[in-house]
Design an enzyme around this catalytic site. Structure first.
Site, PDB file in Angstrom:
ATOM      1  N   LYS A  13       0.830  -1.211   0.000  1.00 20.68           N
ATOM      2  CA  LYS A  13       0.000   0.000   0.000  1.00 20.68           C
ATOM      3  C   LYS A  13       0.863   1.260   0.000  1.00 20.68           C
ATOM      4  O   LYS A  13       0.633   2.165  -0.789  1.00 20.68           O
ATOM      5  CB  LYS A  13      -0.919   0.045   1.237  1.00 20.68           C
ATOM      6  CG  LYS A  13      -1.905  -1.096   1.340  1.00 20.68           C
ATOM      7  CD  LYS A  13      -2.865  -0.894   2.513  1.00 20.68           C
ATOM      8  CE  LYS A  13      -2.201  -0.846   3.870  1.00 20.68           C
ATOM      9  NZ  LYS A  13      -1.567  -2.115   4.299  1.00 20.68           N
ATOM     10  N   ARG A  88      -9.860   1.055   8.520  1.00 23.53           N
ATOM     11  CA  ARG A  88      -9.464  -0.304   8.884  1.00 23.53           C
ATOM     12  C   ARG A  88     -10.580  -1.039   9.600  1.00 23.53           C
ATOM     13  O   ARG A  88     -10.405  -2.213   9.949  1.00 23.53           O
ATOM     14  CB  ARG A  88      -8.251  -0.242   9.821  1.00 23.53           C
ATOM     15  CG  ARG A  88      -6.905  -0.478   9.141  1.00 23.53           C
ATOM     16  CD  ARG A  88      -5.859  -0.384  10.237  1.00 23.53           C
ATOM     17  NE  ARG A  88      -4.613  -1.030   9.975  1.00 23.53           N
ATOM     18  CZ  ARG A  88      -3.558  -0.439   9.420  1.00 23.53           C
ATOM     19  NH1 ARG A  88      -3.628   0.771   8.959  1.00 23.53           N
ATOM     20  NH2 ARG A  88      -2.425  -1.098   9.307  1.00 23.53           N
ATOM     21  N   ARG A 127      11.578  -5.643   5.167  1.00 24.85           N
ATOM     22  CA  ARG A 127      11.423  -4.208   5.468  1.00 24.85           C
ATOM     23  C   ARG A 127      12.069  -3.887   6.812  1.00 24.85           C
ATOM     24  O   ARG A 127      12.712  -2.853   6.964  1.00 24.85           O
ATOM     25  CB  ARG A 127       9.931  -3.841   5.487  1.00 24.85           C
ATOM     26  CG  ARG A 127       9.659  -2.388   5.843  1.00 24.85           C
ATOM     27  CD  ARG A 127       8.229  -2.001   5.510  1.00 24.85           C
ATOM     28  NE  ARG A 127       7.253  -2.576   6.420  1.00 24.85           N
ATOM     29  CZ  ARG A 127       5.926  -2.503   6.256  1.00 24.85           C
ATOM     30  NH1 ARG A 127       5.425  -1.896   5.193  1.00 24.85           N
ATOM     31  NH2 ARG A 127       5.102  -3.032   7.116  1.00 24.85           N
ATOM     32  N   ARG A 135      10.746   0.591  12.514  1.00 22.36           N
ATOM     33  CA  ARG A 135       9.369   0.240  12.882  1.00 22.36           C
ATOM     34  C   ARG A 135       9.389  -0.833  13.942  1.00 22.36           C
ATOM     35  O   ARG A 135       9.765  -1.974  13.672  1.00 22.36           O
ATOM     36  CB  ARG A 135       8.600  -0.256  11.642  1.00 22.36           C
ATOM     37  CG  ARG A 135       8.137   0.891  10.761  1.00 22.36           C
ATOM     38  CD  ARG A 135       7.169   0.400   9.721  1.00 22.36           C
ATOM     39  NE  ARG A 135       5.948  -0.141  10.295  1.00 22.36           N
ATOM     40  CZ  ARG A 135       4.804  -0.215   9.632  1.00 22.36           C
ATOM     41  NH1 ARG A 135       4.729   0.224   8.394  1.00 22.36           N
ATOM     42  NH2 ARG A 135       3.736  -0.723  10.200  1.00 22.36           N
ATOM     43  N   ARG A 146      -0.886  -8.550  13.463  1.00 20.56           N
ATOM     44  CA  ARG A 146      -1.478  -7.557  12.563  1.00 20.56           C
ATOM     45  C   ARG A 146      -2.241  -8.241  11.428  1.00 20.56           C
ATOM     46  O   ARG A 146      -3.277  -7.741  10.974  1.00 20.56           O
ATOM     47  CB  ARG A 146      -0.383  -6.624  12.016  1.00 20.56           C
ATOM     48  CG  ARG A 146       0.105  -5.627  13.084  1.00 20.56           C
ATOM     49  CD  ARG A 146       1.493  -5.084  12.799  1.00 20.56           C
ATOM     50  NE  ARG A 146       1.582  -4.344  11.565  1.00 20.56           N
ATOM     51  CZ  ARG A 146       2.693  -4.246  10.833  1.00 20.56           C
ATOM     52  NH1 ARG A 146       3.816  -4.840  11.213  1.00 20.56           N
ATOM     53  NH2 ARG A 146       2.688  -3.544   9.732  1.00 20.56           N
TER      54      ARG A 146
HETATM   55  P1  AMP Z   1       0.392   0.888   9.034  1.00 23.39           P
HETATM   56  O1  AMP Z   1       1.607   1.744   8.835  1.00 23.39           O
HETATM   57  O2  AMP Z   1      -0.766   1.330   8.188  1.00 23.39           O
HETATM   58  O3  AMP Z   1       0.680  -0.584   8.907  1.00 23.39           O
HETATM   59  O4  AMP Z   1      -0.085   1.109  10.558  1.00 23.39           O
HETATM   60  C1  AMP Z   1       0.753   0.774  11.652  1.00 23.39           C
HETATM   61  C2  AMP Z   1      -0.064   0.690  12.926  1.00 23.39           C
HETATM   62  O5  AMP Z   1      -0.692   1.954  13.191  1.00 23.39           O
HETATM   63  C3  AMP Z   1      -1.224  -0.302  12.892  1.00 23.39           C
HETATM   64  O6  AMP Z   1      -0.796  -1.633  13.189  1.00 23.39           O
HETATM   65  C4  AMP Z   1      -2.137   0.272  13.980  1.00 23.39           C
HETATM   66  O7  AMP Z   1      -1.633   0.005  15.276  1.00 23.39           O
HETATM   67  C5  AMP Z   1      -1.997   1.766  13.740  1.00 23.39           C
HETATM   68  N1  AMP Z   1      -2.980   2.249  12.738  1.00 23.39           N
HETATM   69  C6  AMP Z   1      -2.707   2.771  11.499  1.00 23.39           C
HETATM   70  N2  AMP Z   1      -3.831   3.092  10.849  1.00 23.39           N
HETATM   71  C7  AMP Z   1      -4.853   2.754  11.689  1.00 23.39           C
HETATM   72  C8  AMP Z   1      -6.267   2.818  11.581  1.00 23.39           C
HETATM   73  N3  AMP Z   1      -6.877   3.278  10.465  1.00 23.39           N
HETATM   74  N4  AMP Z   1      -7.001   2.391  12.653  1.00 23.39           N
HETATM   75  C9  AMP Z   1      -6.421   1.934  13.774  1.00 23.39           C
HETATM   76  N5  AMP Z   1      -5.098   1.834  13.932  1.00 23.39           N
HETATM   77  C10 AMP Z   1      -4.309   2.233  12.902  1.00 23.39           C
END
Ligand code: AMP
Length: 189
Positions: A13, A88, A127, A135, A146
């Site tokens: 993404k 999400r 990554r 991260r 996740r």
């Molecule tokens: P990502 O970079 O999109 O994989 O997001 C990393 C982490 O941020 C996720 O595992 C969640 O803990 C939090 N997070 C990001 N976007 C959301 C969302 N839309 N709703 C809830 N938690 C989020």
């Protein structure tokens, strides 16, 4: 152009969003990036979110809806945006519908990027190596968490947007440029 990129962690993404930013001249809106910046800056939001993000759970709908609502009000989102990592949950998707309705704006497409679980684990571990541990949630245990959260809470969005005729599915296992081409073709058709 108003797009959502939907897919499990490691599906590509973020990579595709950055390419589409250049192609369409609209901003990427990544709730994960915004949360990581807040965590790094130790803002009140970041302090609240850190433990949740680190263990691979979702931050509350109220928090992320607030982040997105504020971000969508910025001038650079007027011509459109690419949402990466939001919504999400169904509650987030419904909140987004209300935000767009308020603005008289409509989504153009929801791109579902599909990839199989083994490849996702391989990519996320890669990554983690490349980012030098930037991260804290990119390790195998948290990743599996996740992926489970994605299946339970986010995958139902495919049906939600399918009912609205917005879903376009692309194969995220293909090389990056082929995925980009498939996304562009699905938007333009
Ligand atoms: P990502 O970079 O999109 O994989 O997001 C990393 C982490 O941020 C996720 O595992 C969640 O803990 C939090 N997070 C990001 N976007 C959301 C969302 N839309 N709703 C809830 N938690 C989020």
């Amino acid at each position: 152009m108003r797009l959502i990129l939907l897919g499990p962690p490691g599906a590509g993404k973020g990579t595709q969003a950055k390419i589409l930013v250049d192609a369409y001249g609209i901003p990427q809106l990544s709730t994960g990036d915004i949360l990581r910046s807040a965590i790094a800056a130790k803002t009140p939001l970041g302090i609240e979110a850190k433990a949740i993000v680190d263990r691979g759970d979702l931050v509350s709908d109220a928090i992320v809806n607030g982040i997105v609502s504020e971000r969508l009000d910025a001038d650079d989102c007027k011509p459109g945006f690419i949402l990466d990592g939001f919504p999400r949950t169904i509650a987030q998707a419904e909140a987004l519908d209300r935000m767009l309705l308020d603005k008289g704006a409509k989504l153009d497409a929801v791109i579902e990027i599909k990839a199989d679980a083994d490849e996702l684990v391989r990519r996320v571990i890669q990554r983690a190596k490349e980012s030098g541990g930037a991260r804290t949630d990119d390790n195998e245990d948290v990743l599996r968490k996740r992926l489970g959260v994605y299946q339970d809470q986010t995958a139902p969005l495919v049906a939600y947007y399918s009912d609205k005729g917005l879903i376009r599915t692309v194969d995220g296992m293909a090389p990056v440029d082929e995925v980009t081409a498939a996304i562009k073709a699905s938007i333009d058709h």
